[in-house]
Write an enzyme that holds these catalytic residues in place. Structure first.
Site, mmCIF file in Angstrom:
data_model
loop_
_atom_site.group_PDB
_atom_site.id
_atom_site.type_symbol
_atom_site.label_atom_id
_atom_site.label_comp_id
_atom_site.label_asym_id
_atom_site.label_seq_id
_atom_site.Cartn_x
_atom_site.Cartn_y
_atom_site.Cartn_z
ATOM 1 N N HIS A 13 -7.495 -28.897 6.324
ATOM 2 C CA HIS A 13 -8.099 -28.487 7.744
ATOM 3 C C HIS A 13 -9.365 -27.814 8.226
ATOM 4 O O HIS A 13 -9.767 -26.848 8.533
ATOM 5 C CB HIS A 13 -6.997 -27.460 9.320
ATOM 6 N N SER A 49 -6.276 -34.994 14.064
ATOM 7 C CA SER A 49 -5.461 -34.265 14.439
ATOM 8 C C SER A 49 -5.172 -33.125 15.037
ATOM 9 O O SER A 49 -5.791 -32.186 14.435
ATOM 10 C CB SER A 49 -4.767 -35.888 16.094
ATOM 11 N N ARG A 50 -3.564 -33.461 14.595
ATOM 12 C CA ARG A 50 -2.100 -32.443 14.382
ATOM 13 C C ARG A 50 -1.720 -33.221 13.099
ATOM 14 O O ARG A 50 -0.962 -33.764 13.603
ATOM 15 C CB ARG A 50 -1.948 -31.546 15.498
ATOM 16 N N MET A 70 -9.532 -42.018 21.813
ATOM 17 C CA MET A 70 -10.803 -42.745 22.100
ATOM 18 C C MET A 70 -11.803 -41.868 22.721
ATOM 19 O O MET A 70 -12.381 -41.431 23.318
ATOM 20 C CB MET A 70 -11.458 -44.056 22.096
ATOM 21 N N GLY A 71 -11.558 -40.302 22.690
ATOM 22 C CA GLY A 71 -12.628 -39.378 23.501
ATOM 23 C C GLY A 71 -13.068 -39.351 22.790
ATOM 24 O O GLY A 71 -13.848 -40.119 22.057
ATOM 25 N N GLU A 80 0.662 -25.661 7.898
ATOM 26 C CA GLU A 80 -0.516 -25.833 7.059
ATOM 27 C C GLU A 80 0.110 -24.039 6.360
ATOM 28 O O GLU A 80 -0.686 -23.534 7.276
ATOM 29 C CB GLU A 80 -1.256 -26.213 8.201
ATOM 30 N N ILE A 106 -14.261 -37.110 20.153
ATOM 31 C CA ILE A 106 -14.550 -37.179 18.626
ATOM 32 C C ILE A 106 -14.018 -38.221 18.571
ATOM 33 O O ILE A 106 -14.509 -39.069 17.750
ATOM 34 C CB ILE A 106 -13.256 -36.202 17.967
#
Length: 330
Positions: free
Chosen positions: A294, A245-246, A161-162, A275, A164
């Site tokens: 992405h 995210s990643r 919960m940053g 990716e 973004i």
């Protein structure tokens, strides 16, 4: 007497235009402050150009800033990367050469939250399947068995919960979703109240009660394969995993197994590892997966904001001033 204009600092970029290069629309903005030098030009004339480079702009993970490149650039002062993630940079290595590092976290907040909600909606309402049926040359009638899930009133679990994650929660409230979140640090009470979010100190509690689980964390040693076999088995069999995210935050082998055996209902991924995925990867063959290339921060407005933020950071570093978005190895 006519004074000569001061020479612009040299900024190294991978290439200009093309598939991986800085966007041509951003060139006037960059050229206003810097003389641009491409990797190709540098490699063709290292002896004359290496000492001139004072900054590197890493656009979409390119150029690769490794030891060999750093040793080539004796007067390098700063490496600025596009976007918030810095997992593609060896921070300790770069800092060890006395070079400062900056990312661009502010511009990506809203558009990345948008893509997260877009993936959630697409997965819940089976939009990809519906589009294929509607556009197929073989469709003679629209089937009634493409039945999706309600988003309104469902429970969204946000891991990370940053900025973004919080923007995602704001959007989810418009759908009257119940919001759970897990984070290293708990949000302030007024911030929780603004989105009616409930804090889960244990990730297990969030996984067990969420209809949709959204990953919005940075990739660090602590978050590498954060979601694996055990975590997937804690989720509801009707739940969907969304990753913005990643790719390495998820154990993809475990995810394939969970999707194939209906441990969870589906997944929507804007990121994978690598990716793109190899064309024979099992994730590409599953009907209950949505994968996008992405797209999180790829809007005209956001990419420009990212470049503007990078310029501010680079200019501050070259002037010996605090950078708005400096990143430290620790």
């Amino acid at each position: 007497m006519i004074m000569a204009e001061p020479e612009l600092p040299v900024l190294l970029v991978d290439e200009v235009g093309g598939i991986f290069g800085v966007l041509e629309a951003h060139l006037p903005l960059l050229k206003k402050h810097f003389h641009l030098l491409t990797m190709k030009e540098l490699l063709e004339n290292k002896a004359c150009l290496s000492a001139k480079v004072e900054a590197i702009y890493v656009w979409w993970c390119r150029p690769v800033v490794d030891r060999e490149l750093l040793k080539t650039l004796p007067n390098l002062k700063v490496v600025a990367t596009s976007g918030v993630g810095v997992d593609h940079l060896d921070l300790k290595l770069i800092a060890g050469f006395g070079v400062r590092i900056a990312n661009a976290p502010w511009g990506v907040r809203t558009c990345t939250a948008d893509i997260g909600v877009a993936l959630l909606l697409a997965a819940a309402r089976r939009l990809m399947e519906g589009c294929q049926v509607a556009t197929s040359p073989h469709t003679e009638y629209f089937p009634c068995n493409i039945i999706g899930d309600d988003v309104t009133g469902a429970t969204l679990g946000i891991i990370g919960m940053g900025s973004i994650g919080y923007q995602t929660a704001l959007r989810a409230r418009a759908f009257e979703m119940k919001i759970l979140y897990h984070n290293r640090n708990r949000r302030k009470e007024d911030e929780e109240l603004a989105v009616s979010a409930c804090y889960c100190a244990k990730i297990e509690d969030l996984l067990q009660h969420s209809d949709f689980v959204m990953l919005v964390v940075n990739l660090t040693p602590q978050t590498y394969k954060l979601i694996g076999k055990r975590e997937l088995e804690l989720m509801k069999p009707t739940a969907t995993l969304i990753n913005i995210s990643r790719g390495s935050v998820v154990d993809q082998d475990a995810l394939v197994e969970a999707l194939q055996s209906s441990v969870i209902k589906g997944a929507a991924l804007d990121v994978t590892d690598p990716e793109p995925l190899p064309r024979d990867h099992p994730l590409l063959k599953l009907r209950n997966v949505i994968i996008t290339p992405h797209l999180g921060s790829r809007t005209h407005k956001t990419t420009r904001m990212i470049t503007e933020e990078a310029i501010d950071n680079i200019l501050a570093a070259l002037r010996g001033l605090p950078m708005p978005s400096e990143v430290f190895p620790d």
